[in-house]
Write a protein that holds these residues in place. Structure first.
Motif, PDB file in Angstrom:
ATOM      1  N   ASP A  53      36.747  55.233  10.259  1.00 22.86           N
ATOM      2  CA  ASP A  53      36.579  55.500  11.868  1.00 22.86           C
ATOM      3  C   ASP A  53      36.767  55.857  12.155  1.00 22.86           C
ATOM      4  N   PRO A  54      35.105  56.540  13.110  1.00 23.35           N
ATOM      5  CA  PRO A  54      35.506  57.646  13.978  1.00 23.35           C
ATOM      6  C   PRO A  54      35.988  57.429  15.502  1.00 23.35           C
ATOM      7  N   PRO A  55      36.494  58.297  16.398  1.00 23.04           N
ATOM      8  CA  PRO A  55      37.430  59.162  16.966  1.00 23.04           C
ATOM      9  C   PRO A  55      36.301  58.422  17.956  1.00 23.04           C
ATOM     10  N   VAL A  56      37.386  58.203  19.244  1.00 25.55           N
ATOM     11  CA  VAL A  56      36.526  57.931  20.466  1.00 25.55           C
ATOM     12  C   VAL A  56      36.053  58.708  20.847  1.00 25.55           C
ATOM     13  N   GLU A  57      35.041  58.946  21.916  1.00 20.63           N
ATOM     14  CA  GLU A  57      34.095  59.358  22.586  1.00 20.63           C
ATOM     15  C   GLU A  57      34.257  60.119  23.613  1.00 20.63           C
ATOM     16  N   ARG A  58      35.600  60.303  23.550  1.00 27.13           N
ATOM     17  CA  ARG A  58      35.751  61.681  24.685  1.00 27.13           C
ATOM     18  C   ARG A  58      36.517  61.569  23.965  1.00 27.13           C
ATOM     19  N   ALA A  59      36.392  63.664  24.537  1.00 31.13           N
ATOM     20  CA  ALA A  59      37.023  64.204  24.494  1.00 31.13           C
ATOM     21  C   ALA A  59      37.414  66.111  25.207  1.00 31.13           C
ATOM     22  N   ASP A  60      38.351  66.508  24.565  1.00 25.97           N
ATOM     23  CA  ASP A  60      38.755  67.676  25.920  1.00 25.97           C
ATOM     24  C   ASP A  60      38.474  68.483  25.435  1.00 25.97           C
ATOM     25  N   ALA A  61      38.097  69.128  26.657  1.00 22.52           N
ATOM     26  CA  ALA A  61      37.515  70.572  27.225  1.00 22.52           C
ATOM     27  C   ALA A  61      37.963  71.739  26.788  1.00 22.52           C
ATOM     28  N   GLU A  62      39.323  71.730  26.543  1.00 23.93           N
ATOM     29  CA  GLU A  62      40.328  72.525  27.513  1.00 23.93           C
ATOM     30  C   GLU A  62      41.693  72.366  26.956  1.00 23.93           C
ATOM     31  N   GLY A  63      42.428  73.373  26.512  1.00 26.22           N
ATOM     32  CA  GLY A  63      43.382  73.501  25.177  1.00 26.22           C
ATOM     33  C   GLY A  63      43.592  73.757  24.240  1.00 26.22           C
ATOM     34  N   THR A  64      44.758  74.291  23.912  1.00 24.63           N
ATOM     35  CA  THR A  64      45.254  74.491  22.632  1.00 24.63           C
ATOM     36  C   THR A  64      45.650  73.884  21.532  1.00 24.63           C
ATOM     37  N   VAL A  65      45.428  73.585  20.625  1.00 27.60           N
ATOM     38  CA  VAL A  65      46.324  72.299  19.060  1.00 27.60           C
ATOM     39  C   VAL A  65      46.649  73.084  18.271  1.00 27.60           C
ATOM     40  N   VAL A  66      47.586  73.054  17.608  1.00 31.56           N
ATOM     41  CA  VAL A  66      49.021  73.821  16.423  1.00 31.56           C
ATOM     42  C   VAL A  66      48.760  73.112  15.656  1.00 31.56           C
ATOM     43  N   VAL A  67      47.774  72.811  14.489  1.00 30.45           N
ATOM     44  CA  VAL A  67      48.166  71.641  13.044  1.00 30.45           C
ATOM     45  C   VAL A  67      49.003  72.627  12.248  1.00 30.45           C
ATOM     46  N   GLU A  68      49.869  71.870  11.642  1.00 31.23           N
ATOM     47  CA  GLU A  68      51.078  72.788  10.252  1.00 31.23           C
ATOM     48  C   GLU A  68      49.854  72.204   9.828  1.00 31.23           C
ATOM     49  N   VAL A  69      50.225  73.188   8.752  1.00 31.39           N
ATOM     50  CA  VAL A  69      49.480  72.354   7.300  1.00 31.39           C
ATOM     51  C   VAL A  69      50.027  72.902   5.705  1.00 31.39           C
ATOM     52  N   PHE A  78      46.668  76.220  11.679  1.00 27.47           N
ATOM     53  CA  PHE A  78      45.342  76.728  12.320  1.00 27.47           C
ATOM     54  C   PHE A  78      45.518  76.168  13.632  1.00 27.47           C
ATOM     55  N   SER A  79      45.467  77.168  13.945  1.00 26.49           N
ATOM     56  CA  SER A  79      45.633  77.021  16.317  1.00 26.49           C
ATOM     57  C   SER A  79      44.012  76.817  16.282  1.00 26.49           C
ATOM     58  N   LEU A  80      43.249  75.102  16.966  1.00 28.13           N
ATOM     59  CA  LEU A  80      42.171  74.768  17.047  1.00 28.13           C
ATOM     60  C   LEU A  80      42.216  74.805  18.524  1.00 28.13           C
ATOM     61  N   ASP A  81      41.094  75.184  18.444  1.00 27.16           N
ATOM     62  CA  ASP A  81      40.634  75.540  20.566  1.00 27.16           C
ATOM     63  C   ASP A  81      39.064  74.762  21.400  1.00 27.16           C
ATOM     64  N   ALA A  82      40.347  73.828  21.978  1.00 28.40           N
ATOM     65  CA  ALA A  82      39.316  72.370  22.347  1.00 28.40           C
ATOM     66  C   ALA A  82      38.396  73.662  23.123  1.00 28.40           C
ATOM     67  N   ALA A  83      38.191  74.412  23.804  1.00 30.97           N
ATOM     68  CA  ALA A  83      37.693  74.748  25.000  1.00 30.97           C
ATOM     69  C   ALA A  83      36.217  75.060  24.263  1.00 30.97           C
ATOM     70  N   SER A  84      36.290  75.562  22.316  1.00 31.93           N
ATOM     71  CA  SER A  84      35.254  76.575  21.862  1.00 31.93           C
ATOM     72  C   SER A  84      34.135  75.255  21.096  1.00 31.93           C
ATOM     73  N   ALA A  85      35.238  74.359  20.717  1.00 29.68           N
ATOM     74  CA  ALA A  85      34.273  73.567  19.672  1.00 29.68           C
ATOM     75  C   ALA A  85      34.780  72.060  20.365  1.00 29.68           C
ATOM     76  N   PRO A  86      34.464  71.124  21.304  1.00 31.59           N
ATOM     77  CA  PRO A  86      35.329  70.103  21.715  1.00 31.59           C
ATOM     78  C   PRO A  86      35.008  68.704  21.081  1.00 31.59           C
ATOM     79  N   CYS A  87      33.909  68.449  20.357  1.00 29.86           N
ATOM     80  CA  CYS A  87      33.871  67.248  19.533  1.00 29.86           C
ATOM     81  C   CYS A  87      34.429  67.927  18.153  1.00 29.86           C
ATOM     82  N   SER A  88      34.058  68.658  17.939  1.00 27.01           N
ATOM     83  CA  SER A  88      34.733  69.005  16.375  1.00 27.01           C
ATOM     84  C   SER A  88      35.737  69.162  16.525  1.00 27.01           C
ATOM     85  N   VAL A  89      36.685  69.943  17.395  1.00 26.19           N
ATOM     86  CA  VAL A  89      38.035  70.053  17.837  1.00 26.19           C
ATOM     87  C   VAL A  89      38.725  68.130  17.434  1.00 26.19           C
ATOM     88  N   HIS A  90      38.104  67.605  18.600  1.00 25.80           N
ATOM     89  CA  HIS A  90      38.285  66.283  18.402  1.00 25.80           C
ATOM     90  C   HIS A  90      38.762  65.451  17.563  1.00 25.80           C
TER      91      HIS A  90
END
Length: 223
Positions: A53-69, A78-90
């Motif tokens: 299922d796709p995610p909800v259709e509002r995405a944060d447009a700022e902030g850094t998300v760290v993903v441990e892999v 991975f350090s993901l930048d919501a401001a750089s690509a809000p829909c893709s990071v979401h």
């Protein structure tokens, strides 16, 4: 040529309580509101897919998300930048939460002119999607230097899904791919895969195909 996803080929913002000291006692107060953008994930696509299922259709447009892999070759971050690509990071965060990537392997390595390791296809065919595609019109593109993580697509608007690539050596190509962020730890793991080269006869050329050293995702979680 068969249709192939090629490179040359968050939850809603929440207002939560915080505490400030007033006369020696903590008092709840609102956190600053995080700006959001609208994303449209409602574009079903034919072809091989691991449907989710796709995610909800509002995405944060700022902030850094760290993903441990955790991978078969070692740990990444991975350090993901919501401001750089809000829909893709979401979308990436959503797929991490859904454990979409776990058990999948990076299916494509390029080691001449274009220097990328491509991952995120649960069908392991190079054509796989989530069953939906989306655009990221506000995304940053270009600047594909070593360590960058970006979405893989068909160089057409609205064709992002689950596939992404990691740049293992500075590369120059058309700026069509949303930049998610960077590999902040573990580039030695990516270098090990890149150094192993390409399995002959598995892709477009002797320098573009399945990596000899397999990289399988064991687990991904937000830090």
């Amino acid at each position: 040529m068969a249709r192939r996803v090629l490179l040359l080929l968050v939850p809603l913002a929440l207002t939560a309580g915080c505490t400030t000291a007033v006369a020696g006692r903590p008092v709840a107060g609102p956190l600053p509101e995080v700006p959001t953008v609208a994303c449209d994930y409602d574009h079903p696509v034919d072809g091989p897919a691991k449907d989710v299922d796709p995610p909800v259709e509002r995405a944060d447009a700022e902030g850094t998300v760290v993903v441990e892999v955790e991978t078969s070759q070692g740990a990444l971050e991975f350090s993901l930048d919501a401001a750089s690509a809000p829909c893709s990071v979401h979308n990436f965060r959503h797929l991490v939460a859904e454990k979409f990537f776990e058990g999948t392997s990076c299916h494509r390595l390029t080691v001449d002119g274009l220097w990328v390791l491509q991952c995120g296809d649960a069908t392991d065919t190079g054509q796989g999607t989530t069953g939906y595609e989306f655009d990221d019109p506000d995304a940053k593109t270009g600047g594909y230097d070593r360590g960058v993580i970006a979405m893989a697509n068909r160089q057409e608007a609205g064709t992002n899904s689950s596939q992404f690539f990691i740049v293992h050596k500075d590369s120059s190509f058309d700026p069509d791919f949303p930049v998610l962020g960077r590999v902040s730890k573990g580039m030695d793991v990516i270098d090990k895969v890149a150094a192993g080269g390409v399995v002959p006869g598995t892709g477009f050329s002797e320098t573009d195909g399945r990596p000899v050293v397999p990289l399988k995702f064991v687990s991904l979680k937000e830090k």
